[in-house]
Design an enzyme around this catalytic site. Structure first.
Site, PDB file in Angstrom:
ATOM      1  N   GLN A  96     -45.047  62.734  -3.706  1.00  0.00           N
ATOM      2  CA  GLN A  96     -45.051  62.304  -5.127  1.00  0.00           C
ATOM      3  C   GLN A  96     -46.240  62.628  -5.975  1.00  0.00           C
ATOM      4  OE1 GLN A  96     -44.650  57.982  -5.103  1.00  0.00           O
ATOM      5  NE2 GLN A  96     -43.072  58.046  -3.620  1.00  0.00           N
ATOM      6  N   HIS A 160     -47.253  56.994  -4.312  1.00  0.00           N
ATOM      7  CA  HIS A 160     -47.726  55.704  -5.358  1.00  0.00           C
ATOM      8  C   HIS A 160     -48.945  56.355  -5.902  1.00  0.00           C
ATOM      9  CE1 HIS A 160     -45.056  52.425  -3.368  1.00  0.00           C
ATOM     10  NE2 HIS A 160     -44.363  53.697  -3.685  1.00  0.00           N
ATOM     11  N   GLU A 262     -41.195  45.052 -11.483  1.00  0.00           N
ATOM     12  CA  GLU A 262     -41.781  44.127 -12.123  1.00  0.00           C
ATOM     13  C   GLU A 262     -41.956  44.642 -13.600  1.00  0.00           C
ATOM     14  OE1 GLU A 262     -44.500  42.002  -8.927  1.00  0.00           O
ATOM     15  OE2 GLU A 262     -45.479  42.911 -10.491  1.00  0.00           O
ATOM     16  N   TYR A 272     -52.670  41.085  -9.726  1.00  0.00           N
ATOM     17  CA  TYR A 272     -51.137  41.115  -9.779  1.00  0.00           C
ATOM     18  C   TYR A 272     -50.536  41.037  -8.202  1.00  0.00           C
ATOM     19  CZ  TYR A 272     -51.599  41.325 -14.603  1.00  0.00           C
ATOM     20  OH  TYR A 272     -52.076  41.092 -15.963  1.00  0.00           O
ATOM     21  N   TYR A 283     -39.355  47.734   3.266  1.00  0.00           N
ATOM     22  CA  TYR A 283     -38.094  48.603   3.596  1.00  0.00           C
ATOM     23  C   TYR A 283     -37.402  48.244   4.861  1.00  0.00           C
ATOM     24  CZ  TYR A 283     -39.910  51.077  -0.622  1.00  0.00           C
ATOM     25  OH  TYR A 283     -40.320  51.477  -1.950  1.00  0.00           O
TER      26      TYR A 283
END
Length: 387
Positions: A96, A160, A262, A272, A283
């Site tokens: 990513q 991420h 969210e 959080y 998953y």
């Protein structure tokens, strides 16, 4: 990939839906607000790789990044973007990673600063780090390049990174960073506790000066004795970040695991919850937490289950959008639509879906008051114009 710029107008029929697939944190009236009869979609450019970040210069020029490590400038009134040269040589595009977000300094006209984030490689390791750089541009060449923030190089699975840049009404720079680490997995015994470790840059919302310094009024987090750039923590993969101009509050959107995407209002020093609690499951189907809320952890104001793959974030301030002015706009990578969320008293009260069937990476309101949306497959930017 061959690039081509299109100028064909196409019609968009607007669809609206209730939150039938959304898990609500509180009971709301979920009836969508009235929407304009239709929109036009104008293709600004097409034929690119993933367009991750984009922003506008004061003269209306559009800057945008390709994840594979290229930066372009589309001069206002032109149809052909120009590639800018001089990017860092360590852009790491595995997984990513790559060249990610882009943000023009609010005082660009006087200081010339542009900011970007990218995943960087480190010699002798296959792990990535997230870098925040600032630079200037002269004659299509990047100059005065410097790194003003970076995480440690421990993102072993190259996932991420989070990575959105926003400037606040306090003139501070805010940066979202995903959890990085060895893998993603929720639960108290997760092998990746980066988001709860206040001494690592991963899994955080950071606040800093425009040169990367620690503001003296940043929070002192549990276990620390002085402030750091960490403003909030416990974030999994926040890929949307925007200030609400009506309240001056910082909002974010964050990828959940399997379910539990969210919307959060970011508060100073707040936790959080990731990976300790979630509205989703892992998953592999295992439970992350018996309850999605816990004392001492800030609950989201809205979640989606199943996950929509929430991406870039913007607030509509243009009168062009009529009753949708003041709404929150985000992309859905997985569910493939542009989501316009109507708000009342910091609660989400309805959702309008546009561009259904399109994988949305980012959204910005342009200086002309229209929405600019980056789509994938292939990478392209369209302009959404209300009639």
């Amino acid at each position: 990939m061959k690039k081509q710029t299109l100028s064909v107008l196409s019609a968009l029929i607007v669809g609206a839906s209730l939150f039938s697939s959304c898990q609500q944190v509180a009971d709301h009236d979920t009836t969508p607000a009235p929407i304009p009869a239709n929109f036009q979609v104008q293709t600004v450019l097409a034929g690119y790789e993933i367009i991750w970040g984009m922003d506008f210069l004061p003269n209306g020029d559009l800057l945008f990044t390709e994840k594979r490590g290229r930066l372009y400038r589309l001069t206002n009134g032109s149809t052909t973007p120009t590639e800018l040269t001089g990017l860092p040589g360590d852009i790491y595009t595995a997984g990513q990673g790559g060249l990610l977000d882009l943000r023009v300094h609010p005082q660009y006209a006087s200081n010339g600063w542009i900011y970007a984030t990218y995943a960087g490689s480190t010699a002798g390791t296959q792990s990535g780090r997230l870098n925040l750089v600032r630079f200037k541009v002269a004659n299509n060449q990047i100059t005065d390049l410097s790194t003003i923030f970076q995480t440690d190089a421990t993102n072993a699975w190259q996932g991420h990174y989070g990575s959105r840049i926003e400037f606040g009404p306090d003139n501070m720079l805010y940066l979202s960073v995903g959890e990085g680490g060895p893998r993603t997995y929720g639960g108290a015994s997760s092998p990746n506790q980066n988001a709860q470790n206040v001494n690592t840059g991963w899994g955080k919302i950071h606040r800093m000066t425009d040169s990367g310094q620690v503001p003296s009024d940043n929070p002192i987090l549990p276990g620390n004795t002085t402030p750091t750039t960490v403003y909030a923590y416990g974030n999994r993969n926040p890929q949307g970040l925007a200030f609400n101009p009506a309240t001056n509050q910082l909002w974010s959107t964050e990828h959940g695991p399997k379910g539990g995407d969210e919307v959060n209002i970011i508060q100073k020093g707040a936790n959080y919850g990731w990976p300790l609690v979630s509205y989703g499951v892992n998953y592999d189907g295992t439970i992350i937490s018996e309850s999605p809320t816990r004392d001492g952890i800030q609950a989201p104001i809205h979640t989606w289950t199943p996950s929509i793959g929430t991406s870039g974030l913007a607030f509509i301030t243009s009168d062009k959008f009529g009753s949708l002015k003041g709404s929150l706009v985000t992309g859905a990578l997985a569910e493939e639509y542009l989501s316009i969320l109507t708000l009342s008293n910091n609660q989400i009260t309805g959702e309008t879906k546009l561009l259904t069937g399109q994988r949305i990476r980012n959204v910005k309101q342009g200086p002309d008051g229209n929405l600019y949306v980056s789509l994938e497959g292939p990478g392209r930017i369209v302009r959404v114009v209300p009639n």
